[in-house]
Design an enzyme around this catalytic site. Structure first.
Site, PDB file in Angstrom:
ATOM      1  N   HIS A 127       0.877  -1.187   0.000  1.00 36.12           N
ATOM      2  CA  HIS A 127       0.000   0.000   0.000  1.00 36.12           C
ATOM      3  C   HIS A 127       0.910   1.232   0.000  1.00 36.12           C
ATOM      4  O   HIS A 127       1.668   1.435  -0.946  1.00 36.12           O
ATOM      5  CB  HIS A 127      -0.922  -0.103   1.222  1.00 36.12           C
ATOM      6  CG  HIS A 127      -2.062   0.852   1.275  1.00 36.12           C
ATOM      7  ND1 HIS A 127      -2.404   1.678   0.247  1.00 36.12           N
ATOM      8  CD2 HIS A 127      -2.967   1.118   2.280  1.00 36.12           C
ATOM      9  CE1 HIS A 127      -3.459   2.408   0.596  1.00 36.12           C
ATOM     10  NE2 HIS A 127      -3.813   2.084   1.828  1.00 36.12           N
ATOM     11  N   HIS A 147      -2.190  -2.309  -9.729  1.00 29.78           N
ATOM     12  CA  HIS A 147      -3.184  -1.699  -8.849  1.00 29.78           C
ATOM     13  C   HIS A 147      -4.427  -2.558  -8.844  1.00 29.78           C
ATOM     14  O   HIS A 147      -4.785  -3.120  -9.876  1.00 29.78           O
ATOM     15  CB  HIS A 147      -3.534  -0.272  -9.327  1.00 29.78           C
ATOM     16  CG  HIS A 147      -4.151   0.538  -8.265  1.00 29.78           C
ATOM     17  ND1 HIS A 147      -5.502   0.479  -7.991  1.00 29.78           N
ATOM     18  CD2 HIS A 147      -3.609   1.386  -7.356  1.00 29.78           C
ATOM     19  CE1 HIS A 147      -5.752   1.287  -6.973  1.00 29.78           C
ATOM     20  NE2 HIS A 147      -4.629   1.836  -6.563  1.00 29.78           N
ATOM     21  N   ASP A 170       2.969   5.862  -7.150  1.00 34.67           N
ATOM     22  CA  ASP A 170       4.170   5.773  -6.324  1.00 34.67           C
ATOM     23  C   ASP A 170       5.434   5.514  -7.131  1.00 34.67           C
ATOM     24  O   ASP A 170       6.540   5.667  -6.618  1.00 34.67           O
ATOM     25  CB  ASP A 170       3.995   4.685  -5.267  1.00 34.67           C
ATOM     26  CG  ASP A 170       3.034   5.147  -4.201  1.00 34.67           C
ATOM     27  OD1 ASP A 170       2.979   6.355  -3.976  1.00 34.67           O
ATOM     28  OD2 ASP A 170       2.348   4.300  -3.616  1.00 34.67           O
TER      29      ASP A 170
END
Ligand code: ACO
Length: 400
Positions: free
Chosen positions: A238, A277, A335
């Site tokens: 995460h 994802h 990210d």
């Protein structure tokens, strides 16, 4: 297509869905993700427009209140939030109980959880004004809490927020100013940080937001619930992914080692961090914005030839043309690039996930508020499929 199965419970039936692959846990009017075409909306506004035209505090207002503010509402909101940005001196003393080398996320779980001891007896979660002030306190204090975790780790004296700076500038000031030298804010990097905050502000029912909702569904203190969200966010699947991306780039070391690394990914010896994802089966729209921001920051700082950025671009190029990634619909997520931007700004890797946490706090508290204000709210209580031993009688110790 949505099947409402609530009536099943009256018949004794329930569904089995580990990881919530096909189960909605709530209704929400805050954020919408269309994962198939890679789109994200906060309160109906596309993330691209908000990243371009708005800023983090305005996005906070939008997420909490459902509408963009007028100039007067914005000014009042900013005043209302920023007046809470100091930390009680007793809170500062908590830091000293941690080892200097503690991970800042561990410190944040502790310190944010400890806020519940300051705002508990006086807080009535059924009072909308109390909920509003709790949200403002959290948004205002989280950058301060994160910055002090960094300073404690470095052995620097604790710092204070400074009026007149933007939210992102204030964070940089609290992180880096010293008694001898004020941190010189660069408008491009401060804007990039603000954009990182905006892109991370909410993402509907991800693991940490669901954790905050589940914790809050028992009527628990909101500051304690946010600490639970921070704990969940820390994991490398995460929020910990931004830190993991930089570690991965360090481990690969150079463009020459990319082919071997990618083979290891396909052999399932490693994961390509910052890729994949649960909801996006197309490009993460935040990643596209972050890639552009990354270009702007590296150009501003004269780091266009930064080896880490070049390595990241090589990984991206190979992954996007490789059947393994194409078949599994694995695209870069936000990210993948945010770590490179943060690193260029001079933020140490251990602070990447705390920055995600401070930005996501508004999302968490918006969901908590939406849930508590719903008269139909129920305590969250998943069912399970029991796989253990059948009934058996206790065996006395001598006969085991
Ligand atoms: N690298 C290599 N292979 C991957 C990756 C990856 N990053 N992600 C998924 N896969 C593969 C899996 O091995 C699996 O392959 P298989 O079908 O051969 O078994 C397939 O893709 C499907 O993957 P799942 O694990 O079922 O996907 P899930 O939706 O459960 O996981 C997750 C999503 C956790 C984000 C995963 O993609 C991952 O771990 N990515 C890396 C960590 C990361 O970047 N996390 C940040 C997420 S975004 C955020 O929190 C802001």
């Amino acid at each position: 297509d949505v099947v409402d199965i609530r009536a099943f419970s009256k018949t004794g039936m329930f569904t089995f869905d580990p990881g919530f692959l096909a189960t909605a846990s709530c209704e929400s009017a805050i954020t919408f993700i269309d994962g198939d075409i890679g789109q994200l909306y906060y309160r109906g506004y596309p993330i691209e427009q908000l990243a371009e035209k708005s800023d983090y505090l305005e996005v906070c207002y939008l997420l909490l209140n459902g509408e963009l503010p007028t100039a007067a509402q914005r000014a009042e909101f900013e005043r209302g939030v920023m007046r809470h940005n100091m930390l009680h001196d007793q809170i500062i003393s908590f830091y000293k109980g941690f080892r200097r080398d503690a991970h800042p996320m561990a410190v944040m779980v502790g310190v944010v959880g400890a806020l519940s001891a300051f705002y508990h007896d006086s807080l009535d979660i059924n009072n909308s004004e109390h909920r509003r002030i709790s949200a403002h306190r959290l948004i205002a204090k989280l950058p301060n809490i994160a910055a002090q975790a960094y300073r404690y780790n470095k052995g620097l004296p604790f710092s204070y927020p400074k009026n007149g700076l933007t939210y992102a500038e204030n964070f940089l000031h609290m992180m880096f100013s010293t008694p001898c030298e004020e941190y010189k804010v660069n408008a491009v990097t401060a804007r990039a940080l603000d954009r990182i905050f905006t892109l991370h502000a909410d993402h509907e029912q991800n693991a940490s937001t669901s954790t905050v909702r589940l914790a809050g569904s028992s009527g628990a203190n909101p500051f304690a619930c946010i600490a639970a969200g921070i704990a969940c966010l820390w994991g490398p699947s995460h929020g910990g992914a931004n830190e993991a991306v930089l570690k991965m780039l360090d481990e690969i070391g150079s463009v020459d080692n990319v082919a071997e690394f990618m083979q290891g990914v396909k052999d399932k010896r490693y994961k390509l961090m910052g890729f994949g994802h649960r909801v996006y089966k197309n490009m993460d729209p935040r990643a596209a914005i972050m890639k552009k921001t990354c270009d702007e920051v590296l150009t501003e700082l004269g780091l266009q030839n930064d080896p880490k950025f070049k390595l990241a671009m090589e990984l991206e190029k190979i992954a996007l043309s490789d059947p393994y990634f194409i078949e599994r619909k694995l695209y870069p997520n936000v990210d993948f690039y945010s770590g490179i931007v943060l690193s260029a700004i001079g933020i140490p890797v251990s602070m990447f996930t705390p920055i995600f946490a401070l930005a996501r706090t508004v999302g968490w508290i918006s969901h908590w508020t939406e849930m508590i204000a719903d008269p139909a709210m129920k305590i969250g209580r998943p069912r399970q499929l029991y796989t253990g031993a059948p009934r058996r009688d206790f065996i006395d110790e001598g006969n085991r």
